[in-house]
Design a protein around this motif. Structure first.
Motif: not given
Length: 924
Positions: A792-804, A869-885
């Motif tokens: 989940a720490d990669d989220l910020a980097a991937r959102l920063t890449g938005a251009e439109e 950018d209307r091209r890429t979808v990101l899904f976030g979820t909890t990963h059981d049983p570790s509880g990590c995002e």
């Protein structure tokens, strides 16, 4: 007419009154070129149009075949929801879309109702309407080697007169039976109609027959018309090629015109002409000034000559005037001389008259004396006048008169000359003034004019004007397109005629039920034998019409444990006629609703030997409801069953927009995408609901080769080595479950929550899976092993890449682990259109986001979703049983578009007044 005909027709009428109706032509899409020349595809997956709805198919422009040039498609083949097209020759410019003459469900049902009402004598159809089947003979036609048990019995049933059913569970070799049977019947001189509602079955049977029945004629496949006869094809193609070239020339002229428009941007032809005129004026001015100087000199000379002539005339007149007195004396001398001449004449006459007389009379003598005296006096006066005129003589007077006349003539000539040269000079002077007034070229004019000539701009301008006249001559283009359209219509007519002729002469005709009653070339034909496959999936009314086409034998193959006929809308299924003649399938109508009833009915043959499934899948299908399936006694590779456990990704199994069976969940579409990439060209996707099928198709739409996607009810036409059957959310009932798993060959993926499988009630499909799971016959894999999970720490980097644009849902925005507000604010400041979906009650968060330049929408987001950018979808979820995002990325533009429609469903949005707004990127 018996009652059942009208009852069945009324049932069809009830359905057609609710069916949708299409226009004459429907746009199928944009053709995608294939590597092979002349080969194209158009994607119909997810459309309500199927092969039965499509008639003539053409390439045309945005206005359709009647709105411009159109180009016929030579061959059409449908597979897995994708049409494969073949065209011959160059496609005219502008024919960039695929159009089809459409037969809507309403039109098809109307044809069926009409056919039923006009059936006439049909003994076999009467028996079927009454639910009466003929017993299967124990003896009869000898089956060929290789047909086992029920297959041999079905073979004999097809050769004996009468009406019978054949129960064919999936994988029991019905295609082999049908091909062997049709081949034998044709050899006996029988004419056969083979009908199947599944295109792949038609292709399989027709393909095998075409290879095996070459000695007695090929199987006629009703559908796309056959090619034209060679001579007609050459004539039409030659004229079409000429018309295409003419249209191409117009298009090239249009392209050249566009090039010239671009090249001449900023060029002012009027300014060029004006500069040229000023340059001409400057060049002409020098010449005019030189001419004027010469004209002025000539005028000066002429004026001098005129003055001299005037002086000469004055001198001549003065000299003439000085001789006036002498002229008077000389004139008197001339007058007296004239009198003297008269007197002399008179005297001579008198002398002559008296010359014969010797003696003159006194009077005569007196007259002679008087005349003589007068003569002398006149002589004296003459001499006196001449003496008085001296020194001027008659010659002097003549000279003075001549000099005066010459001076007058000289003056007249000098005056005319002076007037002429003065007029010429004045004309030159006016022209000079006009030239100066019209403008004289500057040095800038000369540089501009020279640059235009150096770059050929005037010539290009002239070419552009000529091309513009050609391109804007719409009448010429209309004539060409009208003729091209006529050729397409003519080719379609000829092909239809060739198709009708082929159908009339073919010993075997293979078609779908809908085409059998909708196509005119088939409607009046009769056959010795009618064989129908997948009969349990068709309306009873359709089977009645097909059986009526048979003179001797009708055998209906099908599986009543698979999903039955589809009748829409659901509210008409309770109408008595509809329930009896439309929703009831042929086996149930004849009293066969269970395996035991099929096995014991004398008019029904049962195929129980499996030729396609391995033991694991056979056990599963038997446990569902078949019970009777057995091994065919040959080596069959086992179908691998893989249960994909989604329990460790709980957020992805949450149902969106509806309850189980009607909604969709993210786990299914993500696994469909991941498995399609893992098995390119091998995978088919089957879902429990139409909503899940739609989002799964959106996730795999852009992959090549195309991935077929269908619901469990409509998956009969999927033929794939690997099937993923989405069970997330619980899965369908037994019939649809059995239909879905029967499409698998080498491997079957079953995404499901393992906990739900273990807790499934007895008698459900999931309970049958659990039994196999306990036996160790099913492989279990975690969904996380098939999906590309990122931290989940990669989220910020991937959102920063938005251009439109960037869209996010509340669960991410409201998370306490990562503060995204600074990132969103920075993204908005870069000009990216940032949106967020929040519950209406979260006013504090909405205000914070609005202050960051984020457009806020009210809604009820239940899952972590972002669209970049209307091209890429990101899904976030909890990963059981570790509880990590964890984070899952799906690069699918179609899916992004669909999710944006869901995220954008809320009508309210708030924004800080200072925040930038890009309305062109907001989907409303």
């Amino acid at each position: 007419m018996t009652d059942w005909r009208e009852d069945a027709a009324r049932a069809v009428d009830t359905e057609l009154n609710q069916a949708w109706h299409a226009g004459e032509w429907s746009l199928l899409g944009v053709p995608v070129p294939r590597p092979e020349p002349g080969q194209y595809t158009v994607d119909l997956r997810g459309r309500r149009l199927g092969p039965d709805n499509l008639g003539t198919i053409r390439l045309a422009g945005r206005d359709g075949p009647h709105g411009g040039p159109s180009f016929p498609v030579e061959e059409v083949h449908a597979a897995d929801g994708v049409l494969r097209l073949r065209v011959t020759g160059p496609v005219p410019a502008g024919c960039d879309r695929v159009w089809a003459a459409t037969r809507s469900p309403r039109e098809l049902l109307s044809r069926l109702a009409g056919r039923l009402r006009n059936l006439g004598e049909a003994p076999l159809a009467d028996r079927l309407a009454a639910g009466e089947l003929d017993p299967v003979p124990d003896l009869g036609a000898q089956p060929p080697a290789g047909l086992l048990d029920g297959q041999a019995e079905a073979y004999r049933a097809c050769h004996a007169p009468g009406l019978r059913l054949v129960w064919t569970p999936p994988g029991t070799g019905s295609t082999h039976v049908l091909v062997s049977t049709i081949e034998s019947l044709v050899k006996q001189g029988k004419r056969v109609l083979f009908v199947s509602g599944v295109d792949s079955s038609l292709d399989a049977v027709a393909g095998r027959l075409a290879r095996r029945v070459v000695r007695i004629g090929a199987a006629g496949r009703v559908g796309p018309p056959p090619p034209l006869p060679a001579e007609q094809a050459r004539e039409i193609e030659a004229e079409r090629a000429a018309l295409d070239e003419d249209l191409a020339e117009l298009d090239r002229a249009g392209e050249r015109l566009a090039e010239l428009d671009t090249a001449l941007v900023g060029y002012d032809h009027t300014a060029f002409l004006d500069a040229g005129r000023r340059i001409d004026n400057a060049d002409r001015l020098d010449s005019l000034e030189a001419d004027l100087a010469q004209a002025d000199q000539r005028h000066t000379d002429a004026a001098t000559e005129l003055a001299a002539a005037q002086e000469g005339l004055r001198s001549a007149r003065a000299a003439w005037a000085e001789a006036a007195e002498a002229r008077t004396h000389l004139e008197r001398a001339r007058d007296i001389t004239e009198k003297l001449r008269e007197l002399d004449q008179n005297l001579r006459e008198r002398t002559v008259s008296n010359s014969g007389s010797d003696r003159l009379s006194r009077a005569e003598r007196k007259a002679l004396r008087t005349g003589t005296v007068r003569h002398d006096r006149l002589r004296a006066e003459i001499e006196a006048c001449r003496e008085a005129a001296l020194p001027c003589t008659e010659d002097d007077l003549g000279r003075l008169d001549a000099e005066l006349a010459a001076a007058e003539r000289a003056l007249d000539l000098a005056a005319r000359t002076e007037t002429s040269v003065r007029t010429a000079a004045d004309l030159l002077r006016r022209r000079l003034e006009q030239t100066r007034a019209a403008g004289i070229a500057t040095e800038q004019d000369r540089r501009f004019h020279a640059a235009c000539l150096r770059h050929g701009l005037p010539e290009r301008h002239q070419e552009r004007e000529t091309l513009r006249a050609r391109v804007e001559d719409t009448a010429a283009r209309d004539r060409l397109t009208d003729r091209l359209r006529w050729l397409a219509e003519r080719a379609a007519e000829l092909r239809a005629g060739a198709e009708a002729e082929a159908v009339r002469e073919a010993p075997v005709v293979a078609t779908t039920p809908a085409r059998a009653y909708a196509d005119e070339c088939l409607s009046g034909l009769r056959f010795d034998v009618v064989l129908a496959e997948h009969a349990a999936a068709a309306r009873l009314a359709e089977m009645l019409f097909l059986v009526s086409r048979a003179d001797h034998t009708a055998v209906l193959f099908g599986d009543f444990l698979q999903p039955g006929p589809v009748v829409r809308p659901a509210n008409i299924r309770a109408v008595p006629e509809v329930r009896r003649w439309s929703t009831t399938e042929v086996f149930g109508h004849c009293g066969i609703t269970a395996a035991e009833e099929a096995m014991t009915h004398p008019g029904c043959v049962t195929l129980t030997r499996l030729f396609r499934f391995g033991s694991t899948l056979r056990t599963l299908t038997n446990d569902l409801h078949y019970r009777v399936l057995r091994d065919a006694g040959m080596s069959i590779p086992d179908t691998e069953l893989v249960l994909v456990d989604t329990s460790m990704l709980p957020d992805l199994t949450a149902v969106r927009r509806g309850g189980a069976g009607t909604g969709w969940w993210s786990a299914g579409l993500l696994l469909a995408r991941a498995l399609a990439e893992r098995h390119p060209g091998e995978l088919g996707v089957v879902t429990a609901s139409s909503a899940q099928a739609a989002v799964s198709l959106a996730a795999v739409r852009e992959l090549d080769p195309p991935v077929p996607v269908a619901t469990a009810h409509a998956c009969r036409d999927i033929n794939a080595q690997v099937i993923v059957f989405d069970l997330v959310g619980g899965g369908p009932r037994a019939r649809r479950f059995g239909s879905a798993i029967s499409r698998a060959d080498r491997r079957l993926y079953l995404p499901a929550d393992l906990r739900a499988v273990r807790a499934a009630p007895e008698g459900t499909p999931l309970a049958a899976l659990h039994a196999l799971l306990l036996d160790g016959r099913i492989t279990v894999r975690g969904a996380d092993s098939l999906l590309d999970l990122a931290d989940a720490d990669d989220l910020a980097a991937r959102l920063t890449g938005a251009e439109e644009s960037l869209w996010l849902s509340l669960p991410w925005i409201g998370g306490e682990d990562v503060d995204l507000l600074p990132l969103l604010a920075g993204t908005a400041r870069r000009g990216v259109d940032v949106h967020a979906v929040l519950p209406s009650a979260d006013r504090v968060r909405a205000g914070e986001l609005a202050d960051c330049g984020v457009t806020v929408h009210t809604g009820e987001p239940r899952q972590k979703v972002a669209v970049v950018d209307r091209r890429t979808v990101l899904f976030g979820t909890t990963h059981d049983p570790s509880g990590c995002e964890v984070l899952i990325t799906c690069p699918a533009a179609r899916l992004a578009k669909r999710l944006l429609a869901d995220l954008h469903g809320a009508p309210e949005a708030s924004r800080s007044p200072a925040a930038p707004h890009r309305a062109d990127l907001v989907v409303r």
